[in-house]
Design an enzyme around this catalytic site. Structure first.
Site, PDB file in Angstrom:
ATOM      1  N   HIS A 355      41.855  42.837  38.974  1.00 52.03           N
ATOM      2  CA  HIS A 355      42.252  41.530  39.667  1.00 52.03           C
ATOM      3  C   HIS A 355      43.185  40.550  38.926  1.00 52.03           C
ATOM      4  O   HIS A 355      43.351  39.392  39.067  1.00 52.03           O
ATOM      5  CB  HIS A 355      40.989  40.646  39.529  1.00 52.03           C
ATOM      6  CG  HIS A 355      40.047  40.704  40.628  1.00 52.03           C
ATOM      7  ND1 HIS A 355      40.064  40.043  41.716  1.00 52.03           N
ATOM      8  CD2 HIS A 355      39.028  41.619  40.993  1.00 52.03           C
ATOM      9  CE1 HIS A 355      39.206  40.381  42.680  1.00 52.03           C
ATOM     10  NE2 HIS A 355      38.469  41.311  42.101  1.00 52.03           N
ATOM     11  N   LYS A 543      41.486  24.304  42.755  1.00 50.76           N
ATOM     12  CA  LYS A 543      41.448  25.746  42.079  1.00 50.76           C
ATOM     13  C   LYS A 543      41.124  25.474  40.658  1.00 50.76           C
ATOM     14  O   LYS A 543      40.924  24.488  40.068  1.00 50.76           O
ATOM     15  CB  LYS A 543      42.576  26.477  42.308  1.00 50.76           C
ATOM     16  CG  LYS A 543      43.843  25.753  41.814  1.00 50.76           C
ATOM     17  CD  LYS A 543      45.228  26.448  42.019  1.00 50.76           C
ATOM     18  CE  LYS A 543      45.705  26.493  43.374  1.00 50.76           C
ATOM     19  NZ  LYS A 543      45.872  28.050  43.868  1.00 50.76           N
ATOM     20  N   ARG A 544      40.647  26.586  39.917  1.00 46.18           N
ATOM     21  CA  ARG A 544      40.370  26.560  38.742  1.00 46.18           C
ATOM     22  C   ARG A 544      41.495  26.110  37.966  1.00 46.18           C
ATOM     23  O   ARG A 544      42.768  26.165  38.187  1.00 46.18           O
ATOM     24  CB  ARG A 544      39.995  27.900  37.933  1.00 46.18           C
ATOM     25  CG  ARG A 544      38.536  28.159  38.192  1.00 46.18           C
ATOM     26  CD  ARG A 544      37.667  27.428  37.844  1.00 46.18           C
ATOM     27  NE  ARG A 544      37.407  27.304  36.291  1.00 46.18           N
ATOM     28  CZ  ARG A 544      36.524  28.146  35.415  1.00 46.18           C
ATOM     29  NH1 ARG A 544      35.547  28.721  36.443  1.00 46.18           N
ATOM     30  NH2 ARG A 544      36.505  28.190  34.495  1.00 46.18           N
ATOM     31  N   THR A 651      43.155  33.099  47.038  1.00 47.11           N
ATOM     32  CA  THR A 651      42.373  33.005  48.356  1.00 47.11           C
ATOM     33  C   THR A 651      42.528  31.784  48.867  1.00 47.11           C
ATOM     34  O   THR A 651      42.240  31.422  50.219  1.00 47.11           O
ATOM     35  CB  THR A 651      40.836  33.609  48.308  1.00 47.11           C
ATOM     36  OG1 THR A 651      40.182  32.986  47.107  1.00 47.11           O
ATOM     37  CG2 THR A 651      41.020  35.193  48.125  1.00 47.11           C
TER      38      THR A 651
HETATM   39  C1  LIG Z   1      38.772  29.828  47.099  1.00 48.86           C
HETATM   40  C2  LIG Z   1      37.907  29.470  45.992  1.00 48.86           C
HETATM   41  C3  LIG Z   1      38.593  29.543  44.805  1.00 48.86           C
HETATM   42  C4  LIG Z   1      39.927  30.185  44.576  1.00 48.86           C
HETATM   43  O1  LIG Z   1      40.978  29.590  44.751  1.00 48.86           O
HETATM   44  P1  LIG Z   1      42.653  29.816  44.228  1.00 48.86           P
HETATM   45  O2  LIG Z   1      43.323  28.934  44.653  1.00 48.86           O
HETATM   46  O3  LIG Z   1      42.792  31.174  44.937  1.00 48.86           O
HETATM   47  O4  LIG Z   1      42.455  30.047  42.869  1.00 48.86           O
HETATM   48  C5  LIG Z   1      38.052  28.952  43.618  1.00 48.86           C
HETATM   49  N1  LIG Z   1      36.990  28.280  43.652  1.00 48.86           N
HETATM   50  C6  LIG Z   1      36.222  27.883  45.018  1.00 48.86           C
HETATM   51  C7  LIG Z   1      35.395  26.988  45.022  1.00 48.86           C
HETATM   52  C8  LIG Z   1      36.861  28.560  45.966  1.00 48.86           C
HETATM   53  O5  LIG Z   1      36.377  28.123  47.352  1.00 48.86           O
END
Ligand SMILES: *Cc1c(COP(=O)(O)O)cnc(C)c1O
Length: 813
Positions: A355, A543-544, A651
């Site tokens: 990952h 996102k994080r 994602t």
């Molecule tokens: C989809 C999702 C992520 C991943 O987001 P990225 O933009 O791909 O880092 C993180 N946290 C939550 C709650 C999500 O639904």
């Protein structure tokens, strides 16, 4: 089964009386939620057992997806959707005086994951069940999920996520299926009947007790299992009592230490977590999960040599890599296999998903820790390493350098990624670019040794949660336009492309988006008392929080816009609302000061009357799955701006695309594949390419200070971080940020890409003014998003890696 509204209402009221002794007038929203959950459990109870029975009688090959994280979110709405009961229940409840959305809010998020990796696991479970595959999840039932984030004075404050406080309607405790897991002790070696026997003595045994959660597929009732393990004491209290007071305290201590194993999820998103407890958690998952898998396998009455034909064990990143030595241990010590045969079985059963390309996130464990905690498992890792290095030297004589580079144990560390590659038959990356970089760079020698093992499986998201559940209006419009086939076959969304220039369809798309923006605006007003303009561009980065994801670049650009508006107050502007949501790992100080910066900028901007109608900034606290479902359908612009080569796939990018947002992004992760489908017209690309980033890392040549001196826009915002002005400053609290850029030379090329990012943002303003053209782009995005349904991803895992077929091939993608 209540397949009409009246039956539902009757069943519901009966349950309310029999379970809670309440009438409709007395029931609270919490009661309604609980009763609904119980009703669903009853509805699916028989099918759940039947699915398992079917697997057994057909001797279906079973996939077990091992993951330390399952970021599930809420289940009520999705379960109703998959059961086809959403409308019945919504209408029925309404007649009983309740709003389903309000009831859904009663459910705590199951936040058993940090971010993308855990959410992927949850999407995969949904697709496995919906496509009719025999695939199950195996994880840990953390008493506390990912921390709840509060923003206090602009700072992130972490609170424990006590998600089980009011019970969990979806889980079923299965004490009859508990298994023992052993830690510590010493290995005794003896000869018995000409065989070397290994026995671990003085070890500490604990119970792993499973809690099963039904995973309900869409359409035809097909119910798989997510088995979550909880740690419990295996010491006999009666015996302890016989031994007096002192041992009673020992008993309590022991209990506490046992329970801590499944107490909380490590809130570290991608960094190395060097705690003994984390290693215990990993082994706990692997050992408990594997014992239960093998117990099911043994019921088939087949020899262990057939294990690879009946069972696929998949590990989600390296966290469950101990599955490999644990399976070896069981095959050798318990089943009496010789090394070579055990190794053959193991390496035909386990497959692995990588990952990350971030080197700091590649797991390593100190040899001493593994040896002491898991003495027999360590012996096996040592033997795997010895044989692997021996093989290398045989094939590449004299290449000690290669051995040092590839060894599983090196410099007193166990390298989990090496163990995972050596001990599995398939290694996949999560987007084409990521897989290419794995092959060319991070895992190059392994790729050259085992080219046939490496393959790509681009991530996906379930369109059931992220489109049908999160955006029901858009779903309905799609079905009205192209029929409902896309639900079972998301590629059919492509048919929407025909309508991209249809004014009526464009109008409907924009109307639905506006409705979603209004709903989000209501939420924001209610949470923060700030009103946002639904006609402004909703520009979202959720996102994080991480350096490589570059929220910093985004907020620096907002500061730049603020400066521009201040400089030219009478200039017309396309109004923008910048929305952020992000949790930072509690020990990641730089990330936390970026959160603080976003909040300070938000405060300054939102209070300034000159910004009115032009610029707003919001930080929405506690980003989570359920919040994502509210935010993403309302976005016009999706920020996917990571340093190229750093985001394995992403994602979030796919969720936004599926909901008609246009992406501003770098050519990173799955953005590359989005761009291949969408072209330059339907996506806003900017910034360095991954080769250029790699070139800088290899050969230097980047000087952040030069960018700072050269570009007055950059100089101004960087100075505003540390000198008196609108955003600063009594205590140099953004000194760390400034330092990371100017003194530590901007590891993630924020300043290098700033200019290109700002120009692209300006292009977005211009594009938004042409509403029809914007709507057409939005439609093209939705049309191509079917490609990123996790149904497609799971079909590829099934065909290429696991070699399984659906039990009933009901759905073809
Ligand atoms: C989809 C999702 C992520 C991943 O987001 P990225 O933009 O791909 O880092 C993180 N946290 C939550 C709650 C999500 O639904």
């Amino acid at each position: 089964m209540f397949n009409n509204k009246e039956l539902f209402k009757t069943a519901f009221k009966e349950q309310l009386v029999s379970r809670l002794g309440k009438s409709m007038d007395e029931a609270t929203a919490g009661d309604i939620y609980k009763i609904l959950g119980n009703l669903i459990r009853e509805v699916i109870g028989r099918e759940w057992a039947e699915t398992n029975q079917e697997y057994k009688s057909q001797q279906q090959k079973q996939v077990y997806y091992f993951s330390m994280e399952f970021l599930i979110g809420r289940l009520l709405g999705n379960n109703l959707l998959n059961l086809g009961l959403l409308e019945t229940v919504r209408d029925g409840l309404l007649e009983l005086g309740w709003n389903l959305e309000e009831i859904e809010e009663q459910e705590p998020d199951a936040g058993l994951g940090n971010g993308g990796l855990g959410r992927l696991a949850a999407c995969f479970l949904d697709s496995l069940a919906s496509l009719g595959y025999a695939g199950h999840g195996c994880g840990i039932r953390y008493k506390y999920g990912l921390f709840e984030q509060k923003i206090i004075d602009g700072h992130q404050v972490e609170l424990p996520d006590d998600w089980l406080q009011k019970g969990n309607v979806w889980e079923e405790r299965r004490p009859d299926k508990r298994v023992l897991v052993s830690f510590w002790g010493q290995v005794e070696i003896s000869e018995e009947n000409g065989r070397t026997v290994f026995r671990t003595v003085n070890d500490e045994k604990i119970w792993a007790v499973p809690y099963d959660v039904p995973v309900i597929g869409y359409g035809d009732l097909h119910v798989n299992t997510l088995r979550l393990w909880s740690a419990e004491s295996a010491m006999d209290p009666a015996r302890m009592r016989m031994q007096g007071q002192n041992s009673y305290y020992k008993f309590l201590d022991y209990n506490r230490s046992v329970e801590s194993i499944s107490e909380f999820l490590y809130p570290d998103d991608s960094g190395y977590e060097g705690k003994l407890l984390r290693l215990k958690q990993q082994y706990f998952l692997c050992s408990a999960g594997l014992h239960s898998v093998l117990r099911t396998f043994e019921k088939l009455g087949r020899p262990y040599t057939e294990l690879p034909d009946k069972v696929a064990l998949h590990i989600n990143d390296t966290h469950p890599t101990l599955l490999i030595p644990e399976l070896m241990r069981i095959l050798i010590d318990d089943q009496g296999f010789g090394w070579d045969e055990a190794w053959d079985i193991t390496t035909r059963t386990v497959s692995y998903t990588n990952h990350t390309l971030l080197s700091e996130a590649l797991e390593k464990w100190p040899v001493n820790m593994v040896r002491e905690l898991l003495p027999r498992v360590y012996m096996i890792i040592e033997e795997i390493n010895k044989r692997f290095c021996g093989m290398l030297l045989e094939r590449f004589p004299g290449r000690q350098d290669l051995v040092d580079q590839m060894a599983i144990i090196e410099s007193d560390q166990v390298k989990m990624a090496h163990l995972a590659v050596v001990g599995s038959y398939s290694v996949n990356g999560v987007a084409q670019l990521h897989t290419d970089l794995l092959k060319q760079d991070v895992m190059k020698p392994f790729y050259e040794l085992y080219p046939e093992r490496f393959n790509n499986k681009t991530n996906g998201i379930t369109h059931r949660r992220w489109l049908m559940h999160a955006n029901p209006e858009l779903s309905r419009l799609i079905s009205e336009t192209i029929g409902t086939e896309w639900i079972l076959n998301p590629h059919q969304l492509l048919k929407l492309e025909e309508y991209k220039d249809d004014p009526a369809f464009q109008e409907s798309i924009m109307r639905i988006k506006r409705g979603n923006k209004l709903r989000l605006a209501d939420y924001i007003r209610q949470k923060q008392g700030i009103s946002v303009d639904p006609d402004s561009i909703f520009d979202v980065q959720v996102k994080r929080l991480h350096g490589y994801k570059r929220q910093l670049m985004n907020i620096l650009h907002v500061m730049h816009l603020y400066n521009e508006i201040k400089d030219h107050p009478s200039e017309e502007r396309v109004p923008r609302t910048f929305i952020f949501g992000a949790k930072a790992a509690p020990g990641y100080y730089l990330a936390k000061s970026i959160i603080k910066l976003i909040n300070v900028v938000a405060d300054v901007v939102n209070r300034d009357p000159q910004m009115n109608g032009k610029l707003k900034v919001l930080f929405l606290e506690n980003y989570s799955v359920s919040l994502a479902e509210k935010i993403i359908p309302a976005a016009n612009v999706s920020e996917q701006i990571s340093t190229a080569g750093k985001e394995a796939s992403g994602t979030g990018n796919m969720k936004f695309m599926m909901n008609g947002a246009l992406t501003i992004g770098t050519l990173d992760g799955a953005n590359v594949e989005m761009h291949e489908m969408l072209g330059d017209d339907n996506m806003f690309l900017f910034g360095l390419r991954s080769e250029e980033v790699l070139q800088y890392y290899r050969s230097g040549g980047y000087h952040a200070r030069e960018m700072y001196e050269r570009d007055p826009r950059i100089k101004r915002v960087m100075d505003q971080l540390v000198s008196a002005g609108p955003f600063c400053c009594h205590d140099l609290e953004f000194g760390l940020i400034s330092q990371s850029i100017l003194d530590l030379n901007d590891e993630f090329f924020v300043l290098r890409d700033f200019g290109s990012y700002a120009d692209t943002q300006a292009a977005i303003d211009r594009a938004y003014l042409d509403t029809q053209a914007w709507a057409a782009k939005s439609i093209v995005n939705i049309a191509h998003a079917g490609h990123f349904s996790s149904d497609c991803t799971i079909n590829r895992y099934a065909a290429d890696i696991w070699k399984i077929r659906p039990v009933q091939p009901a759905i073809q993608v």
